[in-house]
Design an enzyme around this catalytic site. Sequence first.
Site, PDB file in Angstrom:
ATOM      1  N   CYS A 258     -12.671 -60.455  -1.960  1.00  0.00           N
ATOM      2  CA  CYS A 258     -13.486 -59.417  -1.885  1.00  0.00           C
ATOM      3  C   CYS A 258     -15.128 -59.704  -1.804  1.00  0.00           C
ATOM      4  O   CYS A 258     -15.466 -58.956  -1.347  1.00  0.00           O
ATOM      5  CB  CYS A 258     -13.466 -58.890  -3.433  1.00  0.00           C
ATOM      6  SG  CYS A 258     -12.164 -57.715  -4.008  1.00  0.00           S
TER       7      CYS A 258
ATOM      8  N   HIS B 185     -12.453 -46.903 -12.010  1.00  0.00           N
ATOM      9  CA  HIS B 185     -11.105 -46.466 -12.359  1.00  0.00           C
ATOM     10  C   HIS B 185      -9.894 -46.883 -11.404  1.00  0.00           C
ATOM     11  O   HIS B 185     -10.010 -46.605 -10.305  1.00  0.00           O
ATOM     12  CB  HIS B 185     -11.067 -44.765 -12.384  1.00  0.00           C
ATOM     13  CG  HIS B 185     -10.016 -44.260 -12.999  1.00  0.00           C
ATOM     14  ND1 HIS B 185      -9.547 -44.680 -14.182  1.00  0.00           N
ATOM     15  CD2 HIS B 185      -8.968 -43.536 -12.400  1.00  0.00           C
ATOM     16  CE1 HIS B 185      -8.277 -43.764 -14.537  1.00  0.00           C
ATOM     17  NE2 HIS B 185      -8.174 -43.274 -13.616  1.00  0.00           N
TER      18      HIS B 185
ATOM     19  N   HIS C 224     -20.907 -44.799  -7.681  1.00  0.00           N
ATOM     20  CA  HIS C 224     -21.590 -46.110  -7.694  1.00  0.00           C
ATOM     21  C   HIS C 224     -21.593 -46.975  -6.493  1.00  0.00           C
ATOM     22  O   HIS C 224     -22.389 -47.598  -6.220  1.00  0.00           O
ATOM     23  CB  HIS C 224     -21.179 -47.011  -8.990  1.00  0.00           C
ATOM     24  CG  HIS C 224     -19.926 -47.877  -8.770  1.00  0.00           C
ATOM     25  ND1 HIS C 224     -18.851 -47.068  -8.996  1.00  0.00           N
ATOM     26  CD2 HIS C 224     -19.705 -48.710  -8.736  1.00  0.00           C
ATOM     27  CE1 HIS C 224     -17.751 -47.955  -8.861  1.00  0.00           C
ATOM     28  NE2 HIS C 224     -18.223 -48.925  -8.497  1.00  0.00           N
TER      29      HIS C 224
ATOM     30  N   GLU D 217     -12.509 -47.130   2.549  1.00  0.00           N
ATOM     31  CA  GLU D 217     -12.923 -48.282   1.395  1.00  0.00           C
ATOM     32  C   GLU D 217     -13.138 -49.721   2.285  1.00  0.00           C
ATOM     33  O   GLU D 217     -13.362 -50.646   1.929  1.00  0.00           O
ATOM     34  CB  GLU D 217     -11.859 -48.656   0.344  1.00  0.00           C
ATOM     35  CG  GLU D 217     -11.630 -47.411  -0.307  1.00  0.00           C
ATOM     36  CD  GLU D 217     -12.802 -47.246  -1.234  1.00  0.00           C
ATOM     37  OE1 GLU D 217     -12.953 -48.354  -2.188  1.00  0.00           O
ATOM     38  OE2 GLU D 217     -13.299 -46.333  -1.570  1.00  0.00           O
TER      39      GLU D 217
ATOM     40  N   HIS E 106      -6.922 -52.018  -3.694  1.00  0.00           N
ATOM     41  CA  HIS E 106      -7.062 -52.073  -2.370  1.00  0.00           C
ATOM     42  C   HIS E 106      -6.003 -53.034  -1.973  1.00  0.00           C
ATOM     43  O   HIS E 106      -5.237 -53.685  -2.929  1.00  0.00           O
ATOM     44  CB  HIS E 106      -8.367 -52.842  -2.169  1.00  0.00           C
ATOM     45  CG  HIS E 106      -9.758 -51.906  -2.588  1.00  0.00           C
ATOM     46  ND1 HIS E 106     -10.643 -52.493  -2.957  1.00  0.00           N
ATOM     47  CD2 HIS E 106      -9.963 -50.742  -1.822  1.00  0.00           C
ATOM     48  CE1 HIS E 106     -11.809 -51.544  -2.997  1.00  0.00           C
ATOM     49  NE2 HIS E 106     -11.225 -50.594  -2.321  1.00  0.00           N
TER      50      HIS E 106
ATOM     51  N   ASN F 127      -9.314 -50.252 -11.336  1.00  0.00           N
ATOM     52  CA  ASN F 127      -9.468 -51.678 -11.290  1.00  0.00           C
ATOM     53  C   ASN F 127      -9.217 -51.875 -12.731  1.00  0.00           C
ATOM     54  O   ASN F 127     -10.222 -51.703 -13.623  1.00  0.00           O
ATOM     55  CB  ASN F 127     -10.715 -51.735 -10.650  1.00  0.00           C
ATOM     56  CG  ASN F 127     -11.255 -53.424 -10.496  1.00  0.00           C
ATOM     57  OD1 ASN F 127     -10.729 -54.011 -11.481  1.00  0.00           O
ATOM     58  ND2 ASN F 127     -12.026 -53.462  -9.512  1.00  0.00           N
ATOM     59  N   VAL F 128      -8.197 -52.723 -13.136  1.00  0.00           N
ATOM     60  CA  VAL F 128      -7.809 -53.083 -14.251  1.00  0.00           C
ATOM     61  C   VAL F 128      -8.900 -54.081 -14.986  1.00  0.00           C
ATOM     62  O   VAL F 128      -9.218 -53.962 -16.012  1.00  0.00           O
ATOM     63  CB  VAL F 128      -6.434 -53.840 -14.360  1.00  0.00           C
ATOM     64  CG1 VAL F 128      -6.114 -54.416 -15.842  1.00  0.00           C
ATOM     65  CG2 VAL F 128      -5.316 -52.820 -13.946  1.00  0.00           C
ATOM     66  N   ALA F 129      -9.344 -55.039 -14.075  1.00  0.00           N
ATOM     67  CA  ALA F 129     -10.288 -55.975 -14.810  1.00  0.00           C
ATOM     68  C   ALA F 129     -11.796 -55.293 -14.832  1.00  0.00           C
ATOM     69  O   ALA F 129     -12.372 -55.835 -16.047  1.00  0.00           O
ATOM     70  CB  ALA F 129     -10.496 -57.202 -13.560  1.00  0.00           C
ATOM     71  N   SER F 130     -12.098 -54.465 -14.364  1.00  0.00           N
ATOM     72  CA  SER F 130     -13.345 -53.702 -14.474  1.00  0.00           C
ATOM     73  C   SER F 130     -13.539 -52.881 -15.791  1.00  0.00           C
ATOM     74  O   SER F 130     -14.294 -53.032 -16.559  1.00  0.00           O
ATOM     75  CB  SER F 130     -13.969 -52.904 -13.093  1.00  0.00           C
ATOM     76  OG  SER F 130     -14.643 -52.120 -13.412  1.00  0.00           O
TER      77      SER F 130
END
Length: 445
Positions: free
Chosen positions: A369, A23, A137, A174, A250, A25-28
Amino acid sequence: MTVREVNFDGLVGPTHNYSGLAHGNVASMSHEGLVANPREAALQGLEKMKSLMDAGYAQGVLPPQQRPDLGALRELGFAGSDAQVLARAADEAPQVLRAVCSASSMWTANAATVTPSVDAPDGRAHFTPANLQSSFHRYLEPATTGRVLASIFADEARFAHHPVLPATPAFSDEGAANHTRLAGDHGEPGVHLYVYGRQAFGGDGIAPRRYPARQTLEASQAVARQHGLGDAQTVFAQQHPEAIDAGVFHNDVIAVGNGPVLLYHEYAFRDEAGTLDALRERMASPLIPVRVPVEAVSLDDAVASYLFNSQLLSNPDGTMTLVVPGECQEREAVWRCLQDHLLAGHNPISEVVVKDVKQSMRNGGGPACLRLRVALSEAERAALSGRVLLDDALHGELVAWVERHYRDRLAPADLADPALASETLAALDELTGLLRLGSVYPFQR
């Protein structure tokens, strides 16, 4: 003492899939449910590693996590054989099943925060695995991450390992995705920039409204204390709330630094001037800020292209190379900024290298990343355990390993397939032999 930055890239795991778990993370979120290609994803990552190794950069490899995490499912009450556990989870809690199959450990920028020995009072390199408690996760990763790091950096005279911070919202950590070390060169004492999204205790309450702020100030301060860093070595800066709400989950999605260079977007920091002043005050060498204004690259373009989630690499001649994802070529404003603002500007960035990491990008992770940066002296590099520094032979073996074990198609519905779990365990068991890591996975212990 020759200190070099080693980029430890995460191998993409055999369960790489698009479940849309992250949530903010636009791409995810936007690619949820698509069919993934784990084999292509792993080979794309290995190609990037090999090309950087061939260009003279020190390159390391970190293994993926054991997935699906059947132990986590059993802790949550799913009982029976492996096949029964998977079937029941798929029927009763499909989102939980997707979480325990996530290949998100590929993004090793989240694996830990690292302080090189040149900065630490005891002269050792320090490691703290990130607790990643903001999402289930990823919360499953730190135990194995800690074992992997302890296996590789095993020499207690040279490396120190710290416990994961308490897995509570107040100490949400993170990892290095919100940490940048700046110095004249890797062997010079550095200043550590920790970027946080919110304060757990106190603060003025200004925070993002749409998406959660994952990193807390309290977590960043705790890691700095663990590593023995003092006030003169640290700067704590709040990420701009508007950037988080635009999908900058991030800091490494909106800023990247290396050596004395900090490449950042106008909306990277809530207090831009104060952050730069604090860095300048503490650094022994002059800070070289490279600012990208919002007029040149919008927040939406920054997030879509992952311009700032690029690898900024130092060259022996003092220049720098920026390794960007292919998506940067697809956005006219971003590509124009790279050519006209960065390459033509008065800064050390002299080369832009484009890499195809599309399989990772669709889940929200670019070149930066995929790597954990560790500055190591020659003696420290020689003291590493295992076989994790990439060379031609290891690269060839890893490519062959991927081609033997990875599927070229994986949809979220395939995660309940018990054969996938068996295939993954066989692959990981072979991998630990290739990398000479010992028994780092739960099924091996």
